[in-house]
Every structure is written in C-alpha cells, then in structure tokens.
Design a protein around this motif. Structure first.
Motif, PDB file in Angstrom:
ATOM      1  N   MET A   5       0.828  -1.210   0.000  1.00  0.00           N
ATOM      2  CA  MET A   5       0.000   0.000   0.000  1.00  0.00           C
ATOM      3  C   MET A   5       0.860   1.257   0.000  1.00  0.00           C
ATOM      4  O   MET A   5       0.353   2.366  -0.158  1.00  0.00           O
ATOM      5  CB  MET A   5      -0.948  -0.004   1.206  1.00  0.00           C
ATOM      6  N   THR A   6       2.160   1.110   0.168  1.00  0.00           N
ATOM      7  CA  THR A   6       3.077   2.244   0.106  1.00  0.00           C
ATOM      8  C   THR A   6       3.479   2.473  -1.346  1.00  0.00           C
ATOM      9  O   THR A   6       3.925   1.543  -2.018  1.00  0.00           O
ATOM     10  CB  THR A   6       4.334   1.978   0.946  1.00  0.00           C
ATOM     11  N   GLY A   7       3.283   3.676  -1.839  1.00  0.00           N
ATOM     12  CA  GLY A   7       3.629   3.944  -3.231  1.00  0.00           C
ATOM     13  C   GLY A   7       3.841   5.417  -3.509  1.00  0.00           C
ATOM     14  O   GLY A   7       3.444   6.286  -2.719  1.00  0.00           O
ATOM     15  N   TYR A   8       4.461   5.677  -4.649  1.00  0.00           N
ATOM     16  CA  TYR A   8       4.688   7.068  -5.075  1.00  0.00           C
ATOM     17  C   TYR A   8       4.697   7.108  -6.598  1.00  0.00           C
ATOM     18  O   TYR A   8       5.260   6.217  -7.258  1.00  0.00           O
ATOM     19  CB  TYR A   8       6.014   7.604  -4.555  1.00  0.00           C
ATOM     20  N   GLY A   9       4.046   8.126  -7.151  1.00  0.00           N
ATOM     21  CA  GLY A   9       4.052   8.315  -8.594  1.00  0.00           C
ATOM     22  C   GLY A   9       3.946   9.783  -8.963  1.00  0.00           C
ATOM     23  O   GLY A   9       3.268  10.556  -8.285  1.00  0.00           O
ATOM     24  N   LYS A  10       4.661  10.150 -10.033  1.00  0.00           N
ATOM     25  CA  LYS A  10       4.637  11.541 -10.495  1.00  0.00           C
ATOM     26  C   LYS A  10       4.675  11.549 -12.016  1.00  0.00           C
ATOM     27  O   LYS A  10       5.437  10.806 -12.632  1.00  0.00           O
ATOM     28  CB  LYS A  10       5.825  12.313  -9.933  1.00  0.00           C
ATOM     29  N   SER A  11       3.843  12.390 -12.603  1.00  0.00           N
ATOM     30  CA  SER A  11       3.822  12.521 -14.056  1.00  0.00           C
ATOM     31  C   SER A  11       3.667  13.995 -14.424  1.00  0.00           C
ATOM     32  O   SER A  11       2.953  14.736 -13.750  1.00  0.00           O
ATOM     33  CB  SER A  11       2.677  11.695 -14.649  1.00  0.00           C
ATOM     34  N   VAL A  12       4.351  14.391 -15.495  1.00  0.00           N
ATOM     35  CA  VAL A  12       4.326  15.790 -15.941  1.00  0.00           C
ATOM     36  C   VAL A  12       3.967  15.828 -17.425  1.00  0.00           C
ATOM     37  O   VAL A  12       4.510  15.052 -18.220  1.00  0.00           O
ATOM     38  CB  VAL A  12       5.688  16.471 -15.714  1.00  0.00           C
ATOM     39  N   SER A  13       3.052  16.720 -17.780  1.00  0.00           N
ATOM     40  CA  SER A  13       2.685  16.932 -19.188  1.00  0.00           C
ATOM     41  C   SER A  13       2.843  18.403 -19.532  1.00  0.00           C
ATOM     42  O   SER A  13       2.570  19.278 -18.704  1.00  0.00           O
ATOM     43  CB  SER A  13       1.238  16.501 -19.446  1.00  0.00           C
ATOM     44  N   GLN A  14       3.289  18.665 -20.754  1.00  0.00           N
ATOM     45  CA  GLN A  14       3.495  20.041 -21.192  1.00  0.00           C
ATOM     46  C   GLN A  14       2.551  20.357 -22.348  1.00  0.00           C
ATOM     47  O   GLN A  14       2.575  19.703 -23.385  1.00  0.00           O
ATOM     48  CB  GLN A  14       4.942  20.249 -21.633  1.00  0.00           C
ATOM     49  N   LEU A  15       1.697  21.358 -22.143  1.00  0.00           N
ATOM     50  CA  LEU A  15       0.844  21.850 -23.211  1.00  0.00           C
ATOM     51  C   LEU A  15       1.460  23.123 -23.782  1.00  0.00           C
ATOM     52  O   LEU A  15       2.566  23.514 -23.395  1.00  0.00           O
ATOM     53  CB  LEU A  15      -0.565  22.116 -22.671  1.00  0.00           C
ATOM     54  N   ALA A  16       0.747  23.769 -24.680  1.00  0.00           N
ATOM     55  CA  ALA A  16       1.294  24.970 -25.323  1.00  0.00           C
ATOM     56  C   ALA A  16       1.655  26.041 -24.304  1.00  0.00           C
ATOM     57  O   ALA A  16       2.740  26.631 -24.354  1.00  0.00           O
ATOM     58  CB  ALA A  16       0.277  25.516 -26.330  1.00  0.00           C
ATOM     59  N   HIS A  17       0.742  26.322 -23.352  1.00  0.00           N
ATOM     60  CA  HIS A  17       0.999  27.375 -22.372  1.00  0.00           C
ATOM     61  C   HIS A  17       0.791  26.896 -20.940  1.00  0.00           C
ATOM     62  O   HIS A  17       0.681  27.715 -20.031  1.00  0.00           O
ATOM     63  CB  HIS A  17       0.088  28.581 -22.645  1.00  0.00           C
ATOM     64  N   LYS A  18       0.710  25.575 -20.729  1.00  0.00           N
ATOM     65  CA  LYS A  18       0.461  25.048 -19.392  1.00  0.00           C
ATOM     66  C   LYS A  18       1.375  23.854 -19.112  1.00  0.00           C
ATOM     67  O   LYS A  18       1.651  23.049 -20.005  1.00  0.00           O
ATOM     68  CB  LYS A  18      -0.998  24.612 -19.244  1.00  0.00           C
ATOM     69  N   LYS A  19       1.808  23.757 -17.882  1.00  0.00           N
ATOM     70  CA  LYS A  19       2.556  22.601 -17.420  1.00  0.00           C
ATOM     71  C   LYS A  19       1.724  21.905 -16.337  1.00  0.00           C
ATOM     72  O   LYS A  19       1.372  22.511 -15.328  1.00  0.00           O
ATOM     73  CB  LYS A  19       3.909  23.028 -16.840  1.00  0.00           C
ATOM     74  N   ILE A  20       1.382  20.645 -16.575  1.00  0.00           N
ATOM     75  CA  ILE A  20       0.520  19.887 -15.665  1.00  0.00           C
ATOM     76  C   ILE A  20       1.375  18.853 -14.913  1.00  0.00           C
ATOM     77  O   ILE A  20       2.069  18.053 -15.527  1.00  0.00           O
ATOM     78  CB  ILE A  20      -0.609  19.179 -16.426  1.00  0.00           C
ATOM     79  N   THR A  21       1.290  18.891 -13.595  1.00  0.00           N
ATOM     80  CA  THR A  21       2.019  17.945 -12.759  1.00  0.00           C
ATOM     81  C   THR A  21       1.041  17.243 -11.820  1.00  0.00           C
ATOM     82  O   THR A  21       0.275  17.906 -11.113  1.00  0.00           O
ATOM     83  CB  THR A  21       3.099  18.660 -11.911  1.00  0.00           C
ATOM     84  N   VAL A  68      -1.305  22.881 -11.937  1.00  0.00           N
ATOM     85  CA  VAL A  68      -1.296  23.403 -13.310  1.00  0.00           C
ATOM     86  C   VAL A  68      -0.609  24.761 -13.281  1.00  0.00           C
ATOM     87  O   VAL A  68      -1.078  25.691 -12.624  1.00  0.00           O
ATOM     88  CB  VAL A  68      -2.717  23.513 -13.883  1.00  0.00           C
ATOM     89  N   GLU A  69       0.499  24.843 -13.986  1.00  0.00           N
ATOM     90  CA  GLU A  69       1.316  26.068 -13.975  1.00  0.00           C
ATOM     91  C   GLU A  69       1.278  26.708 -15.358  1.00  0.00           C
ATOM     92  O   GLU A  69       1.485  26.039 -16.376  1.00  0.00           O
ATOM     93  CB  GLU A  69       2.754  25.718 -13.605  1.00  0.00           C
ATOM     94  N   SER A  70       0.997  28.011 -15.394  1.00  0.00           N
ATOM     95  CA  SER A  70       0.973  28.729 -16.659  1.00  0.00           C
ATOM     96  C   SER A  70       2.401  29.040 -17.094  1.00  0.00           C
ATOM     97  O   SER A  70       3.199  29.587 -16.330  1.00  0.00           O
ATOM     98  CB  SER A  70       0.174  30.022 -16.520  1.00  0.00           C
ATOM     99  N   THR A  71       2.719  28.682 -18.343  1.00  0.00           N
ATOM    100  CA  THR A  71       4.057  28.960 -18.874  1.00  0.00           C
ATOM    101  C   THR A  71       4.018  30.064 -19.932  1.00  0.00           C
ATOM    102  O   THR A  71       5.015  30.380 -20.549  1.00  0.00           O
ATOM    103  CB  THR A  71       4.663  27.688 -19.499  1.00  0.00           C
ATOM    104  N   GLY A  72       2.816  30.650 -20.140  1.00  0.00           N
ATOM    105  CA  GLY A  72       2.663  31.741 -21.099  1.00  0.00           C
ATOM    106  C   GLY A  72       2.253  33.016 -20.400  1.00  0.00           C
ATOM    107  O   GLY A  72       2.526  33.231 -19.224  1.00  0.00           O
TER     108      GLY A  72
END
Length: 291
Positions: A5-21, A68-72
């Motif tokens: 039951m112990t776990g960790y996961g991280k994923s990052v996606s990059q859109l045109a003006h947004k970075k999703i983590t 969700v981080e704005s990159t624009g």
C-alpha cells in the motif's frame, strides 16, 4: 501476487501554455482515504479523478495533488483601471493629504495600487483538451504508483516466504517432538501415581489416563496449521493482491499455534511454539502494508 500500500508516482505533461504535474503518495490504511488537492478551476474533473484513483489504488491513505502552472502570458494579472480610478478619486477627496508639486498623481497611484481588487486575473473557461490532459497525466501517475507498489510487494513476498517457511520448519520439529511427547507425559503420570503408594484399579487408571492424554493430543491442530500455511502461500501467489484475506489466514495460523502451545505440556515443544509465535508476529507487522 502481493502489492504494497506504500507507493509514489509523479507525471508531468506540457501543453502549449500550461505545465501539468500530478503527484501521488500512498500509505497503508484499512480503507480508501483519498485527499485530493487541485485548483477550483478544475473541480469539474475532481469526481472523475476520484473514481479513477479508487479504481486503480483500491485502498490506502492517498495524497493526490494536481498542479497546473501557466508557462505563457495568458493569466498575467490585469490592472483593473476602473477600480484604481475610483480609489484615486476618493483619495483626492480626503482632507489632509498634502503632496508636493507634480508628485500628487504618482503618490495617489502608489497608494491606490495597495488596495484590494486593483489586480484581477483573467480567468478563461478551461479548454476540453486541458481537462483531458489532466486525466491522462493522472493516469500515468497512477501507473507509476502501481509499479512502485509492485516492487515493494516483491520485497514483502520474499519476507513472507521466509517467515512462513520458518514456521513450516518449526511445525516439522513439533511433529518430531510429538512422537515421544505423549509417551513422556504418560511416564510422568505413572510415576506420580506410583509414588502415592496406594493401590489403584488398573483398568480405571488406564481409562482415565487415555482420557487425560486425549486432552493433550494435537493431531488436528498440526493438520490444520499445515493447511493454513499452504493456503497462505497459495493466496499470496494468486493473480490479485488480497491483503485482508492474508490477514484472516494469519489469524487462523496464530489460533492453531496458540492451541498447540496450550496443549503442549512439554518444555521442548513450548520453546518451539514461542519461536513460531515470533515468526508470525513478523508476518503480522508486514501484513499492515499489504493491499
């Protein structure tokens, strides 16, 4: 197969003006305890994400964070000129404000921009592709968590195999000792009766002796304990992780070990039982982490 039951996961996606983590941490818990953190702008996807997490993770204390981080420049705060002008107008009407020369307008503007609501973020409706990207990123992060849980599960499997194997070996020692244990008990009883130096009915004594020895017979307990140990290994190697079921089986293993100990009436066998209990406690400690 065992999953931790112990776990960790991280994923990052990059859109045109947004970075999703998406970042997910899980710990052991009897039930599903899901804490989700995300901006209110994406709340419409919260239920879907909760359902997805519940389906993939099943149980555990889960910290699920979406950033969700704005990159624009889309969400740069805009100066609310109407509010600023209204503040400046009111400041001009305040008596006692003294400014030197041409610095009055600059000073009033400096004061006005410190008041609330002079800056406002321009919040547009969230695009469907952005919401879809959040779900896809969350799916990838959940897959990472399950991979982590699987790796941790392999460590737990090795530990359980070791401890259950040790209990099985100790059970074999119990079986060996048991062949002579009842004979030793019978000899002690006969010696005790002979020391009384009273004449007894041999037939009645034999009947009482048989009845007494039956109370110490552990044949059924040995068979049941062996079956529980085999069932534990079988369940552990099943396609799905079944932590609760393994917990129930370990309780049955403990019950049989305790019964053998209470019936032992034999120093060597009781020492073996203590070792079996110690091994089972190590199983139970790790069982808290099994999905």
């Amino acid at each position: 197969m065992i999953l931790s039951m112990t776990g960790y996961g991280k994923s990052v996606s990059q859109l045109a003006h947004k970075k999703i983590t998406v970042e997910i941490r899980t710990l052991n818990s009897k039930n599903l305890d899901l804490n989700m953190r995300m901006s209110s702008a994406y709340k419409e996807k919260e239920l879907a994400l909760r359902q997805l997490a519940a389906k993939e993770l099943l149980r555990g204390k889960i910290d699920f964070a979406v950033h969700v981080e704005s990159t624009g420049v889309d969400n740069v705060p805009q100066l609310n000129t109407v509010v600023v002008e209204a503040y400046i107008k009111q400041l001009r009407e305040v008596k006692g404000l003294n400014f030197i020369g041409n610095t009055e307008d600059g000073k009033l503007l400096e004061i006005a921009t410190k008041f609330p609501d002079v800056f406002a973020s321009q919040i547009d409706e969230v695009a469907p592709e952005e919401l879809e990207a959040i779900v896809n990123t969350a799916t990838q992060a959940l897959a990472e968590v399950n991979n982590y849980r699987l790796d941790e599960g392999k460590t737990l499997t090795a530990e359980f195999e070791l401890r259950i194997g040790n209990i099985t070996n100790l059970l074999n020692e119990v079986i060996d000792v048991d062949t002579s244990r009842l004979a030793d008990i019978r000899t002690r009883l006969e010696k005790a009766v002979s020391e009384i130096k009273e004449k007894v009915d041999e037939n009645r004594f034999e009947q009482e002796l048989i009845f007494y020895l039956e109370k110490y017979d552990i044949t059924e307990e040995k068979v049941r304990l062996k079956n529980h140990l085999d069932y534990f290994i079988e369940t552990m190697n099943a396609p799905l992780s079944q932590g609760k079921k393994l917990g129930f089986i370990s309780q049955e293993i403990g019950r049989e070990i305790n019964t053998i100990g209470s019936k032992a009436n034999h120093a060597v066998m009781q020492q073996i039982v203590v070792q079996m209990k110690d091994e089972l406690e190590k199983v139970k400690e790790q069982m808290l982490n099994v999905l």
